[in-house]
Design a protein around this motif. Structure first.
Motif, PDB file in Angstrom:
ATOM      1  N   LEU A  26      85.506  18.950 -31.987  1.00  0.00           N
ATOM      2  CA  LEU A  26      84.289  18.644 -32.723  1.00  0.00           C
ATOM      3  C   LEU A  26      84.641  18.689 -34.210  1.00  0.00           C
ATOM      4  N   PRO A  27      85.247  17.612 -34.733  1.00  0.00           N
ATOM      5  CA  PRO A  27      85.843  17.629 -36.070  1.00  0.00           C
ATOM      6  C   PRO A  27      84.851  17.778 -37.213  1.00  0.00           C
ATOM      7  N   LEU A  28      83.580  17.516 -36.984  1.00  0.00           N
ATOM      8  CA  LEU A  28      82.626  17.591 -38.089  1.00  0.00           C
ATOM      9  C   LEU A  28      82.213  19.019 -38.415  1.00  0.00           C
ATOM     10  N   LEU A  29      82.615  19.979 -37.605  1.00  0.00           N
ATOM     11  CA  LEU A  29      82.217  21.357 -37.849  1.00  0.00           C
ATOM     12  C   LEU A  29      83.211  22.059 -38.769  1.00  0.00           C
ATOM     13  N   THR A  34      88.337  23.212 -33.988  1.00  0.00           N
ATOM     14  CA  THR A  34      87.027  23.582 -33.469  1.00  0.00           C
ATOM     15  C   THR A  34      86.616  22.592 -32.385  1.00  0.00           C
ATOM     16  N   GLY A  35      86.148  23.124 -31.281  1.00  0.00           N
ATOM     17  CA  GLY A  35      85.723  22.252 -30.199  1.00  0.00           C
ATOM     18  C   GLY A  35      85.263  23.050 -29.008  1.00  0.00           C
ATOM     19  N   GLU A  36      85.197  22.378 -27.873  1.00  0.00           N
ATOM     20  CA  GLU A  36      84.744  23.024 -26.644  1.00  0.00           C
ATOM     21  C   GLU A  36      85.625  22.557 -25.487  1.00  0.00           C
ATOM     22  N   ILE A  37      85.619  23.342 -24.423  1.00  0.00           N
ATOM     23  CA  ILE A  37      86.343  22.991 -23.209  1.00  0.00           C
ATOM     24  C   ILE A  37      85.335  22.364 -22.243  1.00  0.00           C
TER      25      ILE A  37
END
Length: 77
Positions: A26-29, A34-37
């Motif tokens: 989630l590059p905008l954070l 940063t991201g999710e599985i």
């Protein structure tokens, strides 16, 4: 990695369903890490060695293209 490769090879050979755990950035954070599985379940339709992606067709018939580098885990269903 060897275990994941063996599961993928066996799933392709016998057309077994698999469940992939995939990191979705989630590059905008807060940066690229940063991201999710997310979980993607289905049959491996094709492996593209040049683009380093797997083409997985889920139970709804939707195509999912998974990058090798984003795979966190894989298991037989």
């Amino acid at each position: 990695i060897e275990d994941m490769e063996m599961i993928i090879s066996e799933a392709m050979e016998f057309n077994n369903p698999v469940r992939f755990s995939v990191f979705k950035p989630l590059p905008l954070l807060n940066g690229p890490e940063t991201g999710e599985i997310i979980q993607i379940e289905g049959h491996i339709h094709y492996i593209n060695q040049l683009q380093k992606t797997l083409h997985v067709v889920d139970s709804k018939g939707d195509s999912n293209f998974i990058k090798f580098k984003d795979i966190v885990g894989v298991e037989m269903k």
